[in-house]
Design a protein around this motif. Structure first.
Motif, PDB file in Angstrom:
ATOM      1  N   VAL A 197      22.403  28.401 -39.808  1.00 44.12           N
ATOM      2  CA  VAL A 197      21.159  27.638 -39.914  1.00 44.12           C
ATOM      3  C   VAL A 197      21.427  26.224 -39.426  1.00 44.12           C
ATOM      4  N   TRP A 198      20.373  25.423 -39.262  1.00 49.60           N
ATOM      5  CA  TRP A 198      20.535  24.047 -38.811  1.00 49.60           C
ATOM      6  C   TRP A 198      21.385  23.264 -39.811  1.00 49.60           C
TER       7      TRP A 198
ATOM      8  N   ARG B  96      13.426  26.515 -26.801  1.00 55.26           N
ATOM      9  CA  ARG B  96      12.125  26.651 -27.457  1.00 55.26           C
ATOM     10  C   ARG B  96      11.622  25.302 -27.966  1.00 55.26           C
TER      11      ARG B  96
ATOM     12  N   ASP C  67       9.929  23.224 -34.094  1.00 59.59           N
ATOM     13  CA  ASP C  67       9.563  24.102 -35.201  1.00 59.59           C
ATOM     14  C   ASP C  67      10.146  23.518 -36.480  1.00 59.59           C
TER      15      ASP C  67
ATOM     16  N   ASN D   6       9.681  24.538 -39.413  1.00 61.66           N
ATOM     17  CA  ASN D   6       9.789  25.545 -40.460  1.00 61.66           C
ATOM     18  C   ASN D   6      11.082  26.354 -40.385  1.00 61.66           C
ATOM     19  N   GLU D   7      11.932  26.081 -39.403  1.00 61.30           N
ATOM     20  CA  GLU D   7      13.194  26.808 -39.324  1.00 61.30           C
ATOM     21  C   GLU D   7      14.121  26.386 -40.452  1.00 61.30           C
ATOM     22  N   ASP D   8      14.897  27.325 -40.954  1.00 60.56           N
ATOM     23  CA  ASP D   8      15.779  27.060 -42.086  1.00 60.56           C
ATOM     24  C   ASP D   8      16.867  26.052 -41.697  1.00 60.56           C
ATOM     25  N   ASP D   9      17.204  25.184 -42.631  1.00 59.13           N
ATOM     26  CA  ASP D   9      18.327  24.278 -42.446  1.00 59.13           C
ATOM     27  C   ASP D   9      19.195  24.320 -43.692  1.00 59.13           C
TER      28      ASP D   9
END
Length: 259
Positions: free
Chosen positions: A44-45, A248, A251, A253-256
């Motif tokens: 994840v980030w 891309r 976003d 909402n991407e998990d971090d």
């Protein structure tokens, strides 16, 4: 009364605002070295550079960072800039740049990247309340696509023991008859424990964990439109000794790793 309290709060914020001594905002960060960054939390980030930009004056920022061992097809990465609002224990992503794919180089090279971005968060000293904090973070993760890096280090076959374990008679190896007129080498540790035998991998330093290196932000500096006309909400970037391409779009909402 509520309006009066709000007015007092705003006046207090204005009084606390620093006197402008430069024509830019600088938000110092530390660690100017390309530290190895293995996969974190399921890829994840993960933030490698964080700048507290609470009360910032400008809506455009520039950051710089370096990379190492970013090898094409083996150790490629994704990076982005993201802004967060911190309220108590709540950390919320409020904006993010597009994803910059770092495709690296065929051979090891120290890469340099500069990113410019319109962050889109509230700025100036009139922020939500006295406890809200805003940060801009440089985040990374392994690029989705290439196979994970697999090392191919040199191995040797032989007997081995722990360096602190004493060998037999302070030696560790001696020849004995094989019963057929020949000789064979045998190794023992002190006592009755026979030393193990098998393949041993020789560390070479470069492929130790298959991780690329990426630094924290060298700086995070806020500038007006006149100084950063190419900054956009999606982001602008330039790299040296480092293959790169935009992927891309933003976003939030991407998990971090902080979620």
């Amino acid at each position: 009364m509520n309006e009066l309290s709000e007015l007092k709060r705003r006046m207090s914020a204005i009084e606390r605002a620093p006197a402008p001594v430069n024509q830019f905002d600088r938000y110092p960060v530390i660690e100017w070295a390309s530290q190895g960054r293995p996969e974190v939390g399921g890829n994840v980030w993960s933030s490698v550079g964080i700048a507290n930009v609470t009360g910032m004056k400008f809506d455009r920022v520039e950051v710089k960072f370096i990379t190492d061992y970013m090898l094409t097809g083996k150790r490629e990465a994704e990076v982005r800039l993201a802004a967060y609002r911190h309220e108590g224990n709540v950390r919320q992503c409020v904006s993010a740049s597009s994803v910059l794919n770092l495709t690296g180089t065929p051979q090891r090279a120290i890469g340099l990247a500069v990113m410019r971005w319109v962050h889109g968060i509230p700025y100036g000293w009139d922020y939500a309340d006295d406890t809200t904090i805003y940060t801009i973070e440089l985040q990374h993760r392994y690029k989705v696509g290439p196979e994970p890096f697999v090392s191919n280090r040199l191995q040797v076959f032989g007997m081995y023991k722990r360096e602190k374990d004493q060998g037999a008679d302070d030696g560790g190896a001696f020849a004995v008859s094989d019963g057929n007129g020949g000789w064979r080498w045998v190794a023992f540790q002190a006592g009755n424990n026979r030393s193990p035998i098998g393949y041993t991998t020789i560390p070479d330093g470069a492929d130790e964990d298959g991780a690329y290196g990426i630094s924290a932000m060298h700086y995070c500096v806020g500038l007006p439109k006149e100084r950063l006309p190419d900054a956009t909400p999606k982001g602008w970037a330039r790299t040296w000794n480092l293959g790169s391409a935009w992927g891309r779009g933003p976003d939030i909402n991407e998990d971090d790793f902080g979620m």
